[in-house]
Motif scaffolding. Sequence first.
Motif, PDB file in Angstrom:
ATOM      1  N   MET A   1       0.896  -1.326  -0.022  1.00  0.00           N
ATOM      2  CA  MET A   1      -0.193   0.062  -0.031  1.00  0.00           C
ATOM      3  C   MET A   1       0.917   1.224  -0.087  1.00  0.00           C
ATOM      4  O   MET A   1       1.958   1.445   0.927  1.00  0.00           O
ATOM      5  CB  MET A   1      -1.052   0.023   1.316  1.00  0.00           C
ATOM      6  N   PRO A   2       0.339   2.472  -0.849  1.00  0.00           N
ATOM      7  CA  PRO A   2       1.354   3.617  -0.760  1.00  0.00           C
ATOM      8  C   PRO A   2       1.224   4.145   0.749  1.00  0.00           C
ATOM      9  O   PRO A   2       0.434   4.302   1.179  1.00  0.00           O
ATOM     10  CB  PRO A   2       0.799   4.545  -1.841  1.00  0.00           C
ATOM     11  N   PHE A   3       2.586   4.633   1.059  1.00  0.00           N
ATOM     12  CA  PHE A   3       2.579   5.164   2.262  1.00  0.00           C
ATOM     13  C   PHE A   3       2.737   6.711   1.954  1.00  0.00           C
ATOM     14  O   PHE A   3       3.708   7.022   1.391  1.00  0.00           O
ATOM     15  CB  PHE A   3       4.047   4.561   3.103  1.00  0.00           C
ATOM     16  N   ALA A   4       2.078   7.478   2.656  1.00  0.00           N
ATOM     17  CA  ALA A   4       1.926   9.029   2.414  1.00  0.00           C
ATOM     18  C   ALA A   4       1.952   9.774   3.669  1.00  0.00           C
ATOM     19  O   ALA A   4       1.290   9.933   4.486  1.00  0.00           O
ATOM     20  CB  ALA A   4       0.560   9.310   1.931  1.00  0.00           C
ATOM     21  N   PRO A   5       3.423  10.054   4.017  1.00  0.00           N
ATOM     22  CA  PRO A   5       3.600  10.876   5.208  1.00  0.00           C
ATOM     23  C   PRO A   5       3.269  12.283   5.071  1.00  0.00           C
ATOM     24  O   PRO A   5       3.527  12.817   3.881  1.00  0.00           O
ATOM     25  CB  PRO A   5       5.228  10.560   5.233  1.00  0.00           C
ATOM     26  N   PHE A   6       3.108  12.995   6.147  1.00  0.00           N
ATOM     27  CA  PHE A   6       2.842  14.541   6.287  1.00  0.00           C
ATOM     28  C   PHE A   6       4.113  14.831   6.779  1.00  0.00           C
ATOM     29  O   PHE A   6       4.315  14.591   7.932  1.00  0.00           O
ATOM     30  CB  PHE A   6       1.620  14.743   6.702  1.00  0.00           C
ATOM     31  N   VAL A   7       4.884  15.640   6.032  1.00  0.00           N
ATOM     32  CA  VAL A   7       6.147  16.297   6.554  1.00  0.00           C
ATOM     33  C   VAL A   7       6.034  17.669   6.744  1.00  0.00           C
ATOM     34  O   VAL A   7       5.829  18.392   5.933  1.00  0.00           O
ATOM     35  CB  VAL A   7       7.242  15.647   5.731  1.00  0.00           C
ATOM     36  N   GLY A   8       6.524  17.967   7.907  1.00  0.00           N
ATOM     37  CA  GLY A   8       6.887  19.577   8.312  1.00  0.00           C
ATOM     38  C   GLY A   8       8.103  19.853   8.615  1.00  0.00           C
ATOM     39  O   GLY A   8       9.115  18.967   8.744  1.00  0.00           O
ATOM     40  N   VAL A   9       8.495  21.037   9.175  1.00  0.00           N
ATOM     41  CA  VAL A   9       9.635  21.531   9.604  1.00  0.00           C
ATOM     42  C   VAL A   9       9.614  22.026  10.911  1.00  0.00           C
ATOM     43  O   VAL A   9       8.571  23.037  11.096  1.00  0.00           O
ATOM     44  CB  VAL A   9      10.146  22.590   8.708  1.00  0.00           C
ATOM     45  N   ASN A  10      10.407  21.682  12.085  1.00  0.00           N
ATOM     46  CA  ASN A  10      10.431  22.313  13.281  1.00  0.00           C
ATOM     47  C   ASN A  10      11.115  23.648  13.363  1.00  0.00           C
ATOM     48  O   ASN A  10      11.861  24.107  12.488  1.00  0.00           O
ATOM     49  CB  ASN A  10      10.686  21.279  14.463  1.00  0.00           C
ATOM     50  N   SER A  25      -5.409   3.499  -3.245  1.00  0.00           N
ATOM     51  CA  SER A  25      -5.015   4.022  -4.353  1.00  0.00           C
ATOM     52  C   SER A  25      -4.693   5.469  -4.317  1.00  0.00           C
ATOM     53  O   SER A  25      -4.550   5.807  -3.350  1.00  0.00           O
ATOM     54  CB  SER A  25      -6.317   3.624  -5.434  1.00  0.00           C
ATOM     55  N   GLU A  26      -4.405   5.948  -5.555  1.00  0.00           N
ATOM     56  CA  GLU A  26      -3.878   7.352  -5.332  1.00  0.00           C
ATOM     57  C   GLU A  26      -4.769   8.342  -6.375  1.00  0.00           C
ATOM     58  O   GLU A  26      -4.396   8.978  -7.225  1.00  0.00           O
ATOM     59  CB  GLU A  26      -2.593   7.392  -5.769  1.00  0.00           C
ATOM     60  N   ASP A  27      -6.110   8.085  -6.260  1.00  0.00           N
ATOM     61  CA  ASP A  27      -7.028   9.099  -7.007  1.00  0.00           C
ATOM     62  C   ASP A  27      -7.696  10.082  -6.281  1.00  0.00           C
ATOM     63  O   ASP A  27      -7.271  10.319  -4.874  1.00  0.00           O
ATOM     64  CB  ASP A  27      -8.215   8.206  -7.595  1.00  0.00           C
ATOM     65  N   THR A  28      -8.421  11.048  -6.682  1.00  0.00           N
ATOM     66  CA  THR A  28      -8.910  12.504  -5.945  1.00  0.00           C
ATOM     67  C   THR A  28      -9.882  11.892  -4.952  1.00  0.00           C
ATOM     68  O   THR A  28      -9.413  12.547  -3.648  1.00  0.00           O
ATOM     69  CB  THR A  28      -9.723  13.186  -6.927  1.00  0.00           C
ATOM     70  N   TYR A 170      12.967   1.258   9.176  1.00  0.00           N
ATOM     71  CA  TYR A 170      11.994   0.677  10.153  1.00  0.00           C
ATOM     72  C   TYR A 170      11.000  -0.308   9.120  1.00  0.00           C
ATOM     73  O   TYR A 170      10.575  -1.269  10.078  1.00  0.00           O
ATOM     74  CB  TYR A 170      11.393   2.052  10.701  1.00  0.00           C
ATOM     75  N   ILE A 171      10.607   0.176   8.259  1.00  0.00           N
ATOM     76  CA  ILE A 171       9.757  -0.407   7.429  1.00  0.00           C
ATOM     77  C   ILE A 171      10.173  -1.038   6.004  1.00  0.00           C
ATOM     78  O   ILE A 171      10.929  -0.572   5.495  1.00  0.00           O
ATOM     79  CB  ILE A 171       8.454  -0.056   7.367  1.00  0.00           C
ATOM     80  N   ASN A 172       9.638  -2.104   5.460  1.00  0.00           N
ATOM     81  CA  ASN A 172      10.002  -2.655   4.077  1.00  0.00           C
ATOM     82  C   ASN A 172       8.652  -3.289   3.601  1.00  0.00           C
ATOM     83  O   ASN A 172       7.443  -3.128   4.051  1.00  0.00           O
ATOM     84  CB  ASN A 172      11.076  -3.549   3.934  1.00  0.00           C
ATOM     85  N   SER A 173       8.704  -3.634   2.252  1.00  0.00           N
ATOM     86  CA  SER A 173       7.678  -4.003   1.590  1.00  0.00           C
ATOM     87  C   SER A 173       7.038  -5.302   2.026  1.00  0.00           C
ATOM     88  O   SER A 173       5.786  -5.538   1.840  1.00  0.00           O
ATOM     89  CB  SER A 173       7.849  -4.430   0.050  1.00  0.00           C
ATOM     90  N   MET A 174       7.560  -6.099   3.002  1.00  0.00           N
ATOM     91  CA  MET A 174       7.126  -7.284   3.566  1.00  0.00           C
ATOM     92  C   MET A 174       6.569  -7.016   5.079  1.00  0.00           C
ATOM     93  O   MET A 174       6.031  -7.735   5.652  1.00  0.00           O
ATOM     94  CB  MET A 174       8.326  -8.018   3.975  1.00  0.00           C
ATOM     95  N   THR A 175       6.723  -5.748   5.705  1.00  0.00           N
ATOM     96  CA  THR A 175       5.993  -5.194   6.835  1.00  0.00           C
ATOM     97  C   THR A 175       4.644  -5.456   6.987  1.00  0.00           C
ATOM     98  O   THR A 175       4.017  -4.682   6.031  1.00  0.00           O
ATOM     99  CB  THR A 175       6.512  -3.827   7.349  1.00  0.00           C
ATOM    100  N   THR A 176       4.159  -6.136   7.834  1.00  0.00           N
ATOM    101  CA  THR A 176       2.462  -6.326   8.048  1.00  0.00           C
ATOM    102  C   THR A 176       2.055  -4.913   8.590  1.00  0.00           C
ATOM    103  O   THR A 176       2.806  -4.120   9.275  1.00  0.00           O
ATOM    104  CB  THR A 176       2.291  -7.575   8.908  1.00  0.00           C
ATOM    105  N   LEU A 177       0.926  -4.882   8.614  1.00  0.00           N
ATOM    106  CA  LEU A 177       0.186  -3.864   9.075  1.00  0.00           C
ATOM    107  C   LEU A 177       0.305  -3.548  10.715  1.00  0.00           C
ATOM    108  O   LEU A 177       0.772  -2.636  11.265  1.00  0.00           O
ATOM    109  CB  LEU A 177      -1.419  -3.837   9.016  1.00  0.00           C
ATOM    110  N   GLN A 178       0.233  -4.657  11.511  1.00  0.00           N
ATOM    111  CA  GLN A 178       0.592  -4.701  12.875  1.00  0.00           C
ATOM    112  C   GLN A 178       1.991  -4.132  13.272  1.00  0.00           C
ATOM    113  O   GLN A 178       2.347  -3.382  14.137  1.00  0.00           O
ATOM    114  CB  GLN A 178       0.258  -5.981  13.546  1.00  0.00           C
ATOM    115  N   GLN A 179       2.913  -4.683  12.262  1.00  0.00           N
ATOM    116  CA  GLN A 179       4.465  -4.195  12.692  1.00  0.00           C
ATOM    117  C   GLN A 179       4.297  -2.875  12.212  1.00  0.00           C
ATOM    118  O   GLN A 179       5.502  -2.034  12.793  1.00  0.00           O
ATOM    119  CB  GLN A 179       5.326  -5.457  11.602  1.00  0.00           C
TER     120      GLN A 179
END
Length: 265
Positions: A1-10, A25-28, A170-179
């Motif tokens: 599943m595509p991972f979408a982080p929200f990144v800011g600056v402190n 998916s990545e639609d509107t 920390y994560i890779n394509s084999m990481t489960t949702l719980q992990q």
Amino acid sequence: MPFAPFVGVNHHDQSILLGCGLLSSEDTNVFVWLFQTWLRCMSNRPPKGIVTDQCRAMQNAIEFVFPNASHRWCLWHIMKKIPEKLQGYGQYKQIKHVMKTVVYESTNVDEFFSSWENFITAYDLSNNVWLTTLFEERQHWVPCFLKNFFWTGMSTTQRSESMNAFFDGYINSMTTLQQFVHQYDNALQKKAQLECQADFASLNTVIPCTSQSSIERQFQMEYTYAKFNEVQVEFRLKMNCVAHNVLAEGQSCRFDVVEEPFCNE
């Protein structure tokens, strides 16, 4: 599943995590759901500025969920496409050079309009679809259209891409949702630890001023270690600047400031 982080600056100029989503998916519609859900987590305080790539679905969702936010496209991704889009022209090297000059050196909107028109006319580029589309969306990527908004120094999505690299540990394509949930929490703790370390260093370190300026001393007292370092760079660069052609207009004055280049002999 595509991972979408929200990144800011402190306040230490560090990249921080403001949440994330796992997308089907990545639609509107998916992006609308993502942004609305994230907005609720942010106590319904929308961002003032957003930097993304040229994803049309994401742009549609931003306009719907964050109508008052300034939306900026990643400038690096746009300029990287110049070879792909323009290399077929006989005068490619000149076209590339002039386009970069127009984009990066236009100091205001009127200057950009004039320079862009001359650029298109000089190289007969009026039928180039890519350039035509970019011009129509100029308010999203041309620096002179965006300089009046606060971007914490960002004009690209580099911080988001760096955050993706950070998560590779920390994560890779084999990481489960719980992990994933567990590892994401570990990543948040690491980011919080880095911010605490920077807070400690900033509170217990004094960078001496390089001038007798009261303005610099005010920055020294109020700014963090990292941000005051940036201020001092600007103060050093100021020594190379010469002001001339002072024009008084009522109660205000205009100065033309020119930076003297350093030449190695």
